[in-house]
Design an enzyme around this catalytic site. Structure first.
Site, short mmCIF file in Angstrom:
data_model
loop_
_atom_site.label_atom_id
_atom_site.label_comp_id
_atom_site.label_asym_id
_atom_site.label_seq_id
_atom_site.Cartn_x
_atom_site.Cartn_y
_atom_site.Cartn_z
CG ASN A 1 10.39 0.03 3.28
OD1 ASN A 1 11.57 -0.50 2.97
ND2 ASN A 1 9.50 -0.13 2.42
CG ASN B 1 7.43 3.43 2.06
OD1 ASN B 1 7.53 2.49 3.58
ND2 ASN B 1 6.69 3.43 1.20
CE LYS B 2 5.05 0.63 5.47
NZ LYS B 2 5.62 0.84 4.49
CB ILE B 3 5.21 6.70 10.06
CG1 ILE B 3 4.70 8.15 11.15
CG2 ILE B 3 5.39 5.50 11.46
CD1 ILE B 3 3.56 8.77 10.18
#
Length: 373
Positions: A188, A190-192
């Site tokens: 997604n 906002n992920k790493i």
């Protein structure tokens, strides 16, 4: 108004467009193609545990397919970590099953083994052996793998490992995303690393992967006509999105190192404030520090500090509201020790993106110090 500092914004590495342009030039736009298979191979090689990977439209889709492959259905019960985002629990309900929520322990903020075994014994005494356990690596910190999986093995219950927040984390040098009977990854925004929206299902065998891909592509039987003997889903990742993922894999290690450096910076600047506590890594644990989270001694400071930073255009968030507190799950069985409730009342997620600048970090910590002064 000062410039916006986001909690965890996308961070492109520069090579993503190379893969996207190649997809356009070769007309591979559909949910199959070289980038999809290439991204799956990249993930498989990184995980390095003789696993298979199916690239999908989201981590939620991956979790849903895992439950389908475990034959979870109506009247079943599935144990789920209470301290998590709702996407860990929603697919249980998609299948008509009942989530059974288990509270956290304080060492990692993840599923408490004591409460897990208590829940299993109680559900069995009521004639309901849980069909699966959904265990989450919260904010990038691995859960207590040895204890959780020993209990699962003792009662012969499969584990679905929700590693949506923990790609790049590991426990005793084994990568998160390889612990479970099935494991979940998320990409997604906002992920790493991100593919804008996307996820992956990690399986133990090619047969399981093939079944997942079959279900994810509308379960079309091998026939020239459109013949369907199973209910299918539109869950496959597109070749365009997978191209972003291929580029992001080239900077995964850098992103993990930067987020860990963010955590170290916050600790070095804020550890003199007695009101603030940080989650430490137990021995053998390695967190990608997806989000740096703090606990505040006074619950009133959680909202006070959040609003204070928001006034300077800095985004922070409370820790996840536990699932047993959610209105939609108010009637679900839960086994609670008070830990996740306390974390929710006192916890705050600080900006943690790998694209934060030194000036951004200085601005954040100076305001936090100012708030407590």
């Amino acid at each position: 108004m000062n410039s916006k500092i986001w909690l965890s914004s996308p961070h492109m590495g520069g090579h993503e467009l190379d893969f996207i342009h190649e997809a356009f030039s070769t007309n591979w736009i559909a949910p199959l193609g070289p980038n999809v298979s290439g991204f799956e191979d990249d993930l498989k090689n990184f995980l390095n545990e003789n696993k298979e990977v199916a690239a999908l439209s989201s981590g939620t889709a991956a979790l849903h397919l895992a439950l389908i492959l475990l034959n979870v259905g109506p009247d079943d019960e599935v144990i789920c970590q209470s301290k998590t985002f709702s996407a860990s629990a929603n697919p249980i309900v998609y299948q008509g099953a009942t989530p059974v929520f288990v509270d956290s322990e304080r060492d990692t903020w993840n599923m408490c083994p004591i409460q897990l075994e208590r829940a299993i014994k109680d559900r069995i005494s009521k004639g309901k052996t849980p069909k699966a356990i959904v265990a989450v690596h919260l904010y990038g910190m691995p859960y207590k793998k040895e204890e959780i999986h020993a209990i699962a093995k003792q009662y012969n219950i499969p584990v679905v490992e929700d590693s949506a927040e923990a790609f790049g984390s590991h426990y005793k040098n084994q990568n998160c995303g390889t612990f479970g009977d099935f494991s979940i990854l998320s990409f997604n925004g906002n992920k790493i690393i991100t593919t804008s929206g996307g996820g992956a299902l990690v399986t133990a065998s090619k047969a399981e992967k093939d079944k997942a891909v079959f279900l994810a592509t509308q379960a079309k039987d091998k026939d020239v006509a459109y013949v369907h003997s199973h209910i299918g889903y539109n869950y496959r990742m597109s070749n365009i999105v997978a191209g972003i993922g291929r580029g992001q894999m080239m900077v995964l290690e850098d992103h993990v190192n930067k987020r860990r450096a963010n955590y170290d910076f916050y600790v070095s600047k804020l550890n003199q404030i007695k009101n603030i506590t940080f989650l430490q890594e137990p021995e053998g644990y390695y967190s990608n520090r997806w989000l740096t989270c703090i606990l505040l001694d006074n619950p009133k400071d959680q909202e006070g500090l959040r609003v204070f930073l928001e006034q300077d255009n800095i985004e922070t968030r409370p820790l996840w509201k536990p699932m047993h507190q959610q209105p939609i799950f108010k009637d679900a069985p839960s086994y609670i020790n008070g830990v996740s409730d306390d974390l929710f009342e006192r916890g705050l997620c600080l900006p943690s993106g790998s694209n934060l600048t030194a000036d951004d970090l200085e601005r954040i910590v100076s305001l936090i110090i100012q708030y407590f002064e």
